[in-house]
Motif scaffolding. Structure first.
Motif, PDB file in Angstrom:
ATOM      1  N   GLN A  17       0.625  -1.194  -0.044  1.00 52.44           N
ATOM      2  CA  GLN A  17       0.018  -0.064  -0.054  1.00 52.44           C
ATOM      3  C   GLN A  17       0.823   1.227   0.109  1.00 52.44           C
ATOM      4  OE1 GLN A  17      -2.020  -0.562   3.452  1.00 52.44           O
ATOM      5  NE2 GLN A  17      -3.260  -2.300   2.796  1.00 52.44           N
ATOM      6  N   GLN A  18       1.929   1.308   0.450  1.00 55.78           N
ATOM      7  CA  GLN A  18       2.735   2.372   0.597  1.00 55.78           C
ATOM      8  C   GLN A  18       4.219   2.373  -0.118  1.00 55.78           C
ATOM      9  OE1 GLN A  18       2.960   2.181   4.933  1.00 55.78           O
ATOM     10  NE2 GLN A  18       1.198   3.566   5.202  1.00 55.78           N
ATOM     11  N   PRO A  19       4.885   3.437  -0.292  1.00 51.86           N
ATOM     12  CA  PRO A  19       6.407   3.482  -1.039  1.00 51.86           C
ATOM     13  C   PRO A  19       7.335   2.620   0.178  1.00 51.86           C
ATOM     14  CG  PRO A  19       5.593   5.578  -1.017  1.00 51.86           C
ATOM     15  CD  PRO A  19       4.467   4.724   0.009  1.00 51.86           C
ATOM     16  N   VAL A  20       8.161   1.637  -0.762  1.00 51.51           N
ATOM     17  CA  VAL A  20       9.203   1.012   0.200  1.00 51.51           C
ATOM     18  C   VAL A  20      10.430   1.438   0.097  1.00 51.51           C
ATOM     19  CG1 VAL A  20      10.122  -1.495   0.795  1.00 51.51           C
ATOM     20  CG2 VAL A  20       7.409  -1.197  -0.220  1.00 51.51           C
ATOM     21  N   VAL A  21      10.877   1.948   1.059  1.00 52.49           N
ATOM     22  CA  VAL A  21      12.562   2.431   1.258  1.00 52.49           C
ATOM     23  C   VAL A  21      13.342   1.288   1.719  1.00 52.49           C
ATOM     24  CG1 VAL A  21      13.873   4.174   2.217  1.00 52.49           C
ATOM     25  CG2 VAL A  21      11.582   4.934   1.317  1.00 52.49           C
ATOM     26  N   GLY A  22      14.257   1.041   1.217  1.00 53.77           N
ATOM     27  CA  GLY A  22      15.387   0.142   1.696  1.00 53.77           C
ATOM     28  C   GLY A  22      16.377   0.888   2.287  1.00 53.77           C
ATOM     29  N   LEU A  23      16.770   0.311   3.392  1.00 53.24           N
ATOM     30  CA  LEU A  23      18.005   0.792   4.186  1.00 53.24           C
ATOM     31  C   LEU A  23      19.140  -0.193   4.577  1.00 53.24           C
ATOM     32  CD1 LEU A  23      19.663   3.020   5.699  1.00 53.24           C
ATOM     33  CD2 LEU A  23      18.108   2.314   7.685  1.00 53.24           C
ATOM     34  N   ILE A  24      20.231  -0.224   3.613  1.00 52.89           N
ATOM     35  CA  ILE A  24      21.245  -1.212   3.945  1.00 52.89           C
ATOM     36  C   ILE A  24      22.281  -0.478   4.853  1.00 52.89           C
ATOM     37  CG2 ILE A  24      23.113  -2.537   2.816  1.00 52.89           C
ATOM     38  CD1 ILE A  24      20.521  -2.953   1.475  1.00 52.89           C
ATOM     39  N   SER A  25      22.097  -1.228   6.162  1.00 53.51           N
ATOM     40  CA  SER A  25      22.643  -0.539   7.321  1.00 53.51           C
ATOM     41  C   SER A  25      24.309  -1.049   7.411  1.00 53.51           C
ATOM     42  CB  SER A  25      21.941  -0.898   8.634  1.00 53.51           C
ATOM     43  OG  SER A  25      22.359  -0.478   9.808  1.00 53.51           O
ATOM     44  N   GLY A  26      24.962   0.031   7.928  1.00 54.44           N
ATOM     45  CA  GLY A  26      26.220  -0.326   8.244  1.00 54.44           C
ATOM     46  C   GLY A  26      26.691   0.547   9.780  1.00 54.44           C
ATOM     47  N   TYR A  31      23.240   2.705  17.706  1.00 57.12           N
ATOM     48  CA  TYR A  31      22.777   3.906  17.013  1.00 57.12           C
ATOM     49  C   TYR A  31      21.916   3.453  15.806  1.00 57.12           C
ATOM     50  CZ  TYR A  31      23.232   8.100  13.961  1.00 57.12           C
ATOM     51  OH  TYR A  31      22.886   9.013  13.505  1.00 57.12           O
ATOM     52  N   GLY A  32      22.231   2.403  15.047  1.00 61.64           N
ATOM     53  CA  GLY A  32      21.215   2.039  14.157  1.00 61.64           C
ATOM     54  C   GLY A  32      20.006   1.885  14.509  1.00 61.64           C
ATOM     55  N   ALA A  33      19.599   1.287  15.573  1.00 62.33           N
ATOM     56  CA  ALA A  33      18.245   1.132  15.996  1.00 62.33           C
ATOM     57  C   ALA A  33      17.868   2.359  16.223  1.00 62.33           C
ATOM     58  CB  ALA A  33      18.332   0.340  17.477  1.00 62.33           C
ATOM     59  N   ARG A  34      18.302   3.385  17.037  1.00 61.18           N
ATOM     60  CA  ARG A  34      18.173   4.750  17.265  1.00 61.18           C
ATOM     61  C   ARG A  34      17.538   5.425  15.986  1.00 61.18           C
ATOM     62  NH1 ARG A  34      22.293   5.071  20.889  1.00 61.18           N
ATOM     63  NH2 ARG A  34      23.235   6.784  19.374  1.00 61.18           N
ATOM     64  N   LEU A  35      18.529   5.435  14.851  1.00 61.82           N
ATOM     65  CA  LEU A  35      18.230   6.090  13.695  1.00 61.82           C
ATOM     66  C   LEU A  35      16.938   5.242  13.005  1.00 61.82           C
ATOM     67  CD1 LEU A  35      20.792   7.577  11.148  1.00 61.82           C
ATOM     68  CD2 LEU A  35      19.041   6.044  10.251  1.00 61.82           C
ATOM     69  N   ILE A  36      16.823   4.173  12.858  1.00 60.37           N
ATOM     70  CA  ILE A  36      15.803   3.384  12.251  1.00 60.37           C
ATOM     71  C   ILE A  36      14.545   3.776  12.850  1.00 60.37           C
ATOM     72  CG2 ILE A  36      14.654   1.273  11.562  1.00 60.37           C
ATOM     73  CD1 ILE A  36      17.676   0.239  11.332  1.00 60.37           C
ATOM     74  N   SER A  37      14.419   3.908  14.123  1.00 57.25           N
ATOM     75  CA  SER A  37      13.327   4.255  15.016  1.00 57.25           C
ATOM     76  C   SER A  37      12.790   5.529  14.546  1.00 57.25           C
ATOM     77  CB  SER A  37      13.319   4.103  16.460  1.00 57.25           C
ATOM     78  OG  SER A  37      13.695   2.460  16.556  1.00 57.25           O
ATOM     79  N   ALA A  38      13.881   6.664  14.614  1.00 60.18           N
ATOM     80  CA  ALA A  38      13.404   8.045  14.463  1.00 60.18           C
ATOM     81  C   ALA A  38      13.177   8.184  13.029  1.00 60.18           C
ATOM     82  CB  ALA A  38      14.801   8.749  14.737  1.00 60.18           C
ATOM     83  N   LEU A  55      21.004  -6.227  14.041  1.00 60.59           N
ATOM     84  CA  LEU A  55      19.754  -5.835  14.370  1.00 60.59           C
ATOM     85  C   LEU A  55      18.655  -6.839  13.824  1.00 60.59           C
ATOM     86  CD1 LEU A  55      19.496  -2.121  13.221  1.00 60.59           C
ATOM     87  CD2 LEU A  55      20.203  -3.023  15.772  1.00 60.59           C
ATOM     88  N   ALA A  56      18.816  -7.650  13.069  1.00 60.94           N
ATOM     89  CA  ALA A  56      17.724  -8.619  12.680  1.00 60.94           C
ATOM     90  C   ALA A  56      17.461  -9.634  13.793  1.00 60.94           C
ATOM     91  CB  ALA A  56      18.150  -9.433  11.648  1.00 60.94           C
ATOM     92  N   GLU A  57      18.689 -10.027  14.542  1.00 62.10           N
ATOM     93  CA  GLU A  57      18.533 -10.698  15.697  1.00 62.10           C
ATOM     94  C   GLU A  57      18.401 -10.358  17.157  1.00 62.10           C
ATOM     95  OE1 GLU A  57      21.766 -13.943  17.695  1.00 62.10           O
ATOM     96  OE2 GLU A  57      22.471 -12.794  16.134  1.00 62.10           O
ATOM     97  N   HIS A  58      18.640  -8.971  17.341  1.00 62.12           N
ATOM     98  CA  HIS A  58      18.504  -8.428  18.508  1.00 62.12           C
ATOM     99  C   HIS A  58      17.635  -7.194  18.796  1.00 62.12           C
ATOM    100  CE1 HIS A  58      22.126 -10.419  19.905  1.00 62.12           C
ATOM    101  NE2 HIS A  58      22.732 -10.013  18.854  1.00 62.12           N
ATOM    102  N   TYR A  59      17.020  -6.696  17.476  1.00 59.62           N
ATOM    103  CA  TYR A  59      16.111  -5.458  17.600  1.00 59.62           C
ATOM    104  C   TYR A  59      14.656  -6.259  17.582  1.00 59.62           C
ATOM    105  CZ  TYR A  59      14.383  -0.998  16.739  1.00 59.62           C
ATOM    106  OH  TYR A  59      13.522   0.372  16.771  1.00 59.62           O
ATOM    107  N   VAL A  66       8.428  -1.058  10.051  1.00 57.78           N
ATOM    108  CA  VAL A  66       9.836  -1.285   9.678  1.00 57.78           C
ATOM    109  C   VAL A  66       9.807  -2.953   9.659  1.00 57.78           C
ATOM    110  CG1 VAL A  66      12.108  -1.462  10.660  1.00 57.78           C
ATOM    111  CG2 VAL A  66      10.800   0.597  10.822  1.00 57.78           C
ATOM    112  N   VAL A  67      10.584  -3.459   8.799  1.00 53.35           N
ATOM    113  CA  VAL A  67      11.165  -4.867   8.349  1.00 53.35           C
ATOM    114  C   VAL A  67      12.477  -5.159   8.771  1.00 53.35           C
ATOM    115  CG1 VAL A  67      10.955  -7.293   7.155  1.00 53.35           C
ATOM    116  CG2 VAL A  67       8.823  -5.775   7.800  1.00 53.35           C
ATOM    117  N   ILE A  68      13.341  -5.821   9.435  1.00 62.79           N
ATOM    118  CA  ILE A  68      14.605  -5.869   9.482  1.00 62.79           C
ATOM    119  C   ILE A  68      14.761  -7.511   8.953  1.00 62.79           C
ATOM    120  CG2 ILE A  68      16.692  -5.761  11.018  1.00 62.79           C
ATOM    121  CD1 ILE A  68      15.077  -3.919  12.922  1.00 62.79           C
ATOM    122  N   PHE A  69      15.877  -7.429   8.235  1.00 59.57           N
ATOM    123  CA  PHE A  69      16.091  -8.783   7.489  1.00 59.57           C
ATOM    124  C   PHE A  69      17.640  -9.029   7.414  1.00 59.57           C
ATOM    125  CE2 PHE A  69      14.666 -12.437   5.226  1.00 59.57           C
ATOM    126  CZ  PHE A  69      15.743 -12.484   3.943  1.00 59.57           C
TER     127      PHE A  69
END
Length: 302
Positions: A17-26, A31-38, A55-59, A66-69
């Motif tokens: 239903q909505q635009p999908v944005v992919g984030l390839i995280s490094g 910090y990654g969890a905070r930025l993704i949540s914000a 994050l896929a294991e611990h978040y 949000v989907v983390i894969f």
């Protein structure tokens, strides 16, 4: 179809239903969890697909959009192309730790990118996206303006002539990284390295005339035939210098015949190795083949 499959797999209707944005995280995990949540809170109208193994294991409780894969085995890695085809935009930090190969894989389907970086777009993705400048990045202290990131992402989700050009550029990226291209670059690298080695060898030999002489070794009390290089002021291998001299006017077969003749008079089988190695690397100089000690030309072997 890719959006539908992704939505069904993760039970997230927003991926259709909505635009999908992919984030390839490094990012570093906290910090990654905070930025993704914000980012998710600032853009509730977006579906956000995050690739981050840690994050896929611990978040465990990311925002609802949000989907983390991660792809940690052959089965999950095999379905990554489906997820990548569901993306409308790729976002990634251009910092050490970001798997740029995955960024390129995702962009290969014609998806533009937004890079968070101190500098411009990385050369691997040049012409296929935009940049959001970091406010600071020092020893992992990564700071980016959330309002600027959100504005840039949403602007690039809209259809435009610039976006179309970047989509075409993104599709062309895959053509630069085929196995055939990689094989060609490896061969070219080997050939270029060989040419540089041969050229350096030629320069050294041309600048280092040989003087054939006898060399006395006080340690062993033995006097042996040797070669002194005037340009480098060092002694060289007698067999190598002789091959160099003979090869200026003789074919490899003729030089090999000379060494076979001398093998019974003190030369060892190592001589054949010198013939193959030295003569195959270069046409040893353009100077006339002269006897360096007497100034007379060598006779061609019969």
């Amino acid at each position: 179809m890719a959006k539908q499959h992704t939505a069904a797999l993760f039970e997230k209707p927003t991926f259709v239903q909505q635009p999908v944005v992919g984030l390839i995280s490094g990012f570093e995990p906290h910090y990654g969890a905070r930025l993704i949540s914000a980012f998710a809170r600032a853009n509730p109208h977006l579906a956000i697909f995050v690739y981050d193994p840690l994050l896929a294991e611990h978040y465990t409780h990311p925002p609802s959009n949000v989907v983390i894969f991660t792809a940690d085995d052959d089965e999950t890695h095999s379905i990554l192309p489906i997820f990548f085809q569901a993306l409308d935009l790729i976002c990634f930090p251009a910092i050490p730790g970001t798997p740029l190969s995955l960024v390129l894989e995702a962009m290969a389907y014609g998806t533009p990118c937004v890079a968070m970086t101190t500098y411009g777009l990385p050369p691997e993705v040049a012409g296929a996206g935009a940049v959001v400048k970091l406010e600071g990045y020092n020893l992992g202290n990564f700071r980016v303006s959330m309002s600027e990131l959100s504005n840039t992402v949403n602007q690039w989700l809209k259809p435009s002539h610039t976006r179309t050009e970047c989509e075409n550029a993104a599709k062309r990226l895959a053509q630069k990284f085929t196995w055939e291209k990689v094989a060609q670059e490896i061969v070219q690298g080997i050939e270029e390295g060989h040419r540089q080695t041969v050229n350096a060898f030629r320069r050294e030999r041309n600048l280092s005339p040989s003087v054939f002489c006898h060399r006395y070794d006080p340690g062993t009390g033995i006097t042996e035939s040797g070669v002194y290089r005037l340009g480098t002021h060092r002694y060289d291998c007698f067999q190598a210098a002789l091959i160099e001299m003979l090869a200026e006017q003789h074919t490899p077969a003729e030089v090999e015949a000379v060494f076979k003749h001398f093998q019974g008079k003190g030369f060892t089988s190592v001589s054949n190795e010198f013939v193959l190695e030295w003569v195959s690397q270069r046409e040893l100089g353009s100077q006339s083949c002269r006897n360096r000690s007497t100034g007379r030309k060598e006779e061609k072997p019969k």
